[in-house]
Design an enzyme around this catalytic site. Sequence first.
Site, PDB file in Angstrom:
ATOM      1  N   GLU A 427       0.839  -1.192   0.000  1.00  0.00           N
ATOM      2  CA  GLU A 427       0.000   0.000   0.000  1.00  0.00           C
ATOM      3  C   GLU A 427       0.878   1.247   0.000  1.00  0.00           C
ATOM      4  OE1 GLU A 427      -2.196   0.283   3.638  1.00  0.00           O
ATOM      5  OE2 GLU A 427      -3.026   2.247   3.152  1.00  0.00           O
ATOM      6  N   ASP A 500      -1.049  -1.072   5.767  1.00  0.00           N
ATOM      7  CA  ASP A 500      -0.880  -0.482   7.091  1.00  0.00           C
ATOM      8  C   ASP A 500      -1.841  -1.094   8.104  1.00  0.00           C
ATOM      9  OD1 ASP A 500       1.055   1.185   6.202  1.00  0.00           O
ATOM     10  OD2 ASP A 500      -0.283   2.897   5.858  1.00  0.00           O
ATOM     11  N   ASP A 502      -3.996   0.162   9.900  1.00  0.00           N
ATOM     12  CA  ASP A 502      -5.048   1.103  10.278  1.00  0.00           C
ATOM     13  C   ASP A 502      -6.294   0.816   9.443  1.00  0.00           C
ATOM     14  OD1 ASP A 502      -4.433   1.982   7.766  1.00  0.00           O
ATOM     15  OD2 ASP A 502      -3.508   3.859   8.396  1.00  0.00           O
ATOM     16  N   ASP A 504      -7.692   2.378   6.865  1.00  0.00           N
ATOM     17  CA  ASP A 504      -7.489   2.413   5.415  1.00  0.00           C
ATOM     18  C   ASP A 504      -6.807   1.140   4.927  1.00  0.00           C
ATOM     19  OD1 ASP A 504      -8.710   4.737   4.904  1.00  0.00           O
ATOM     20  OD2 ASP A 504      -6.880   5.963   4.725  1.00  0.00           O
TER      21      ASP A 504
END
Length: 636
Positions: A427, A500, A502, A504
């Site tokens: 990503e 990641d 998180d 997103d």
Amino acid sequence: MADTKTTQNYGAENIQVLEWLEPVRKRPWMYIGSTDERGLHHLVWEIVDNSIDEAMAGHCDTITVTFGADGSCMVEDNGRGIPVEKHAKTGKSTLETILTVLHAGGKFGWGGYKVSGGLHWVGSSVVNALSTKLEAWVHRDGKVHYQSFSLGVSDGDIKVVGDTDHTGTIIRFFPDASIFKTTVNFDYKTIITRMRQQAYLTKGIKLITIDERSGERYKFFFEGWVKSYVNFLNKNDHTIGDVFYAEKDKDDIMTEVSLQYNREFSNNIISFVNNIHTPEGGTHMTGFRTALTRTINKYARDKGILKEKDQNLTNEDVIEGIVVVLSVKVIDPQFEGQTKSKLGTPEARGAVDSAMSAAFMEFLEENPSSAKAICEKVNLAAKARLAARAARDTVIRKGALEGMTLPGKLADCSSKDPAVSELYIVEGDSAGGSAKQGRDRETQAILPLRGKILNTEQARIDKIFANEQIKNLIIALGTSIGETFDVSKLRYHRIVIMTDADVDGAHIRTLLLTFFFRYMKEIVDGGYLYIAQPPLYKLTKGKNSWYVYTEEEKTALVAERDIIGDNVQRYKGLGEMNPEQLWETTMDHDARKMYRVGIDDAQAADEMFKILMGGEVAPRRKFIQSRAKSVKNLDV
Ligand code: 1YM
């Protein structure tokens, strides 16, 4: 007073028991497939399946499965009770024979619909061999008979321990932790899913599960049977037309089939043989598909919906957005395929075809509004197929999917051997940059993905081909897609999604998983897909530093090493790590942690993707609200 003859006999039998116990305990995976969580649950299925057989034979209507706080699993049914009388030949009770002798193939004196030959097919004796303790209570002929075993060997003869006014069998076992090293904890969700499935498939059966560890209880009983199953599978979708249901007995093959369309593009077709899931399909599925395609074509032609003479709906067209539960019962079925989960019995094809054809035509004739909606749906699918083919042909003509021109973004590895090659889908450009610098150039390729990728659950295949990110991925993988998909062309046998930690990151990961599940399922099935596990924290004390991967690990280490706040660094994104750190923590073959994506329960995953990615908003909101906390960790 010891009778020499009996002593000798028992001695010989015990040696026999030990002789087969040894291989089962030495190579348990040969009998139960694996010794991980999946193998552990096979023990439960085996015992429950015996009760279900008794129900299918018409002698039992209630099965209770209880998970004790002591780590045990207890299965109870109200069938006839396993026979307890002594067997003339072995000198042992039938119960003991069943629990101590490995039966290759079918069961000892056991008629009916029992299946043999499946990879995961094990006998009760295997459960016994892999349990530290197993106890059996048989209610039969007014008496309660009891016998117990340790590591597969009987603790003593069967004895009468009381009187009873009913019949049935109870088996309680404790799985052996020295065999099941990953876990001996039964997963209640896995159990519930299976119990629900079995209750849908067995007429009139009540399945009760009790988890004494949490106090949870479930009771499954479905009046509507496989029809209820279709309703359940379709509960998150906009349905099209009514539910169709048919059952028919032909040439000793019993077919039950139910189906209903919805507005999705993907299908959900589940088939069973003798209540055993057949994900690879087989002759019964072929019979179903042929009948479905032929019947809809005939109906649409008769009603003038298919106008041109040579216009035909393909099987692909008529299964778009369909939910099907097909269940057949076959005496002595033949299984084929890699995992022995594909039906080979030739007669099943004709039996299902005939059960399906006439009844489905009748359904269409008698439900004109359903028939009209279904025809519109499949016609649209046919149009889309033609459009997609045209779009794909253009793409292929341009050479974009030929693998000739690998995407510029891809930093390929130098090895050309797929078995050692890995593709990291990363990503963001900055993390992509670190990964490119930190990687092992020989075997690790990096493909950075920028921004949001396409939601493939909602997109048609022609749109998917046109999406730049997805196109890059398809070319890098080398397999092509759709009808021309070929897993043998896969350029990397390890595909690693690295996003990641998180929200997103979780979203992108879910989108990628959806894409693989929907369009490259063989990559998932082949075990080629992984999720990287970057560390959450770096802890430092003096000259020492540690990477930790979970909150629990962090809390423990901080306490253990007495680390102060300042020396706890949380990684929010992969981009925060420099190339060396990324290598050390996430990509180094020897040190990294990785999660292999697999679907034990394709159905559960399918449902989750539909909820999270599909067109319906209400179920998604409900799902997210109900799991606000866990929605971040969408590992399937
Ligand atoms: C908790 C597990 O095993 N129930 C069970 C097993 C059997 C019978 C009834 C049974 C079958 C028959 C006759 C028959 C089994 N019997 C045998 C064998 N529950 C559980 N309930 N009487 C009772 O098929 O003829 C194997 S399993 F071989 F002894 F018949």
